[in-house]
Design an enzyme around this catalytic site. Structure first.
Site, PDB file in Angstrom:
ATOM      1  N   HIS A  24       0.785  -1.229  -0.147  1.00  0.00           N
ATOM      2  CA  HIS A  24       0.125  -0.095  -0.058  1.00  0.00           C
ATOM      3  C   HIS A  24       1.015   1.141   0.070  1.00  0.00           C
ATOM      4  O   HIS A  24       0.539   2.082  -0.110  1.00  0.00           O
ATOM      5  CB  HIS A  24      -0.863   0.072   1.223  1.00  0.00           C
ATOM      6  N   ASN A  72      -7.023   6.584   3.910  1.00  0.00           N
ATOM      7  CA  ASN A  72      -8.581   6.955   3.774  1.00  0.00           C
ATOM      8  C   ASN A  72      -8.738   8.414   4.136  1.00  0.00           C
ATOM      9  O   ASN A  72      -9.877   8.784   3.837  1.00  0.00           O
ATOM     10  CB  ASN A  72      -9.584   6.087   4.451  1.00  0.00           C
ATOM     11  N   ASP A  97      -0.638   2.201  -5.200  1.00  0.00           N
ATOM     12  CA  ASP A  97      -0.588   0.927  -5.628  1.00  0.00           C
ATOM     13  C   ASP A  97      -1.862   0.349  -6.403  1.00  0.00           C
ATOM     14  O   ASP A  97      -2.925   0.840  -5.998  1.00  0.00           O
ATOM     15  CB  ASP A  97      -0.385  -0.028  -4.212  1.00  0.00           C
ATOM     16  N   ASN A 118      -9.132   3.768  -1.881  1.00  0.00           N
ATOM     17  CA  ASN A 118      -9.716   4.477  -0.743  1.00  0.00           C
ATOM     18  C   ASN A 118      -8.987   5.888  -0.630  1.00  0.00           C
ATOM     19  O   ASN A 118      -9.512   6.847  -0.338  1.00  0.00           O
ATOM     20  CB  ASN A 118      -9.495   3.774   0.629  1.00  0.00           C
TER      21      ASN A 118
END
Length: 201
Positions: A24, A72, A97, A118
């Site tokens: 991530h 997020n 990613d 997100n």
């Protein structure tokens, strides 16, 4: 100044040493490598809710941003910096990613939706729905089961995948001067024609 010229490069990820090498966080890997090559240093900037650096690429002044709000809430950081420096969405590149691409596939894209990511979802929302910014989608692969995606992206890739992702980032960095100068189509053609295999002859 052309609106095609990049003024800001954002690398998405999560703050904290436990996340540093996660899939991530490959967007932040990209920023770190830009800093290494162009002598920049990401430093905390509270008003921008993130770590910020400033580098010169091909004579152009470019800001780098790693939102440290957790993924997020990335939009809070991006919107704060864009508003402060009057940077338009089309002058921004976001690196992140991409689970829909296998490791070894990295693509540039201009505009579009959030694709279920997100961080991207929050950025588009924070920019009032503006989605006409550039993206660098770094393939990290998919675990094969949507219920395993969260744990997958918050884990570190294995050695072979790490080597390949580092190669993919290196290939993206080769077209960075073109991107910064607004030569978008040329950069896209060059990057997308690269071999996906790190050890190819």
């Amino acid at each position: 100044m052309s609106t095609d010229t990049l003024k800001l490069i954002v690398g998405l990820g999560n703050p904290g040493p436990q996340y540093r090498f996660n899939r991530h966080n490959v967007g932040v890997w990209f920023l770190d490598e830009i800093c290494r090559r162009y002598h920049g240093e990401l430093r905390p900037e509270a008003r921008f809710h993130g770590n910020v650096a400033r580098v010169t690429i091909e004579g152009n002044d470019v800001r780098l941003l790693f939102p440290t709000t957790f993924m997020n809430r990335s939009g809070l950081s991006v919107a704060s910096l864009c508003h402060y420096f009057d940077i338009q969405p089309q002058q921004m590149l976001v690196a992140y990613d991409e689970i829909d691409f296998p490791v070894g596939t990295t693509r540039l894209k201009s505009g579009g939706g959030h694709g279920g990511h997100n961080g991207m979802r929050d950025i588009i929302s924070a920019l009032g729905g503006a989605n006409d910014f550039k993206r660098l989608r770094i393939g990290v692969g998919h675990p094969g089961d949507k219920n395993k995606v969260a744990n997958y992206v918050l884990s570190d890739p294995g050695k072979d995948d790490t080597i390949q992702i580092e190669h993919d980032i290196d290939q993206a960095l080769k077209v960075l001067p073109q991107l910064v100068n607004g030569q978008w189509n040329q950069a896209m053609q060059t990057l997308h024609s690269q071999s996906p295999v790190a050890d190819s002859q």
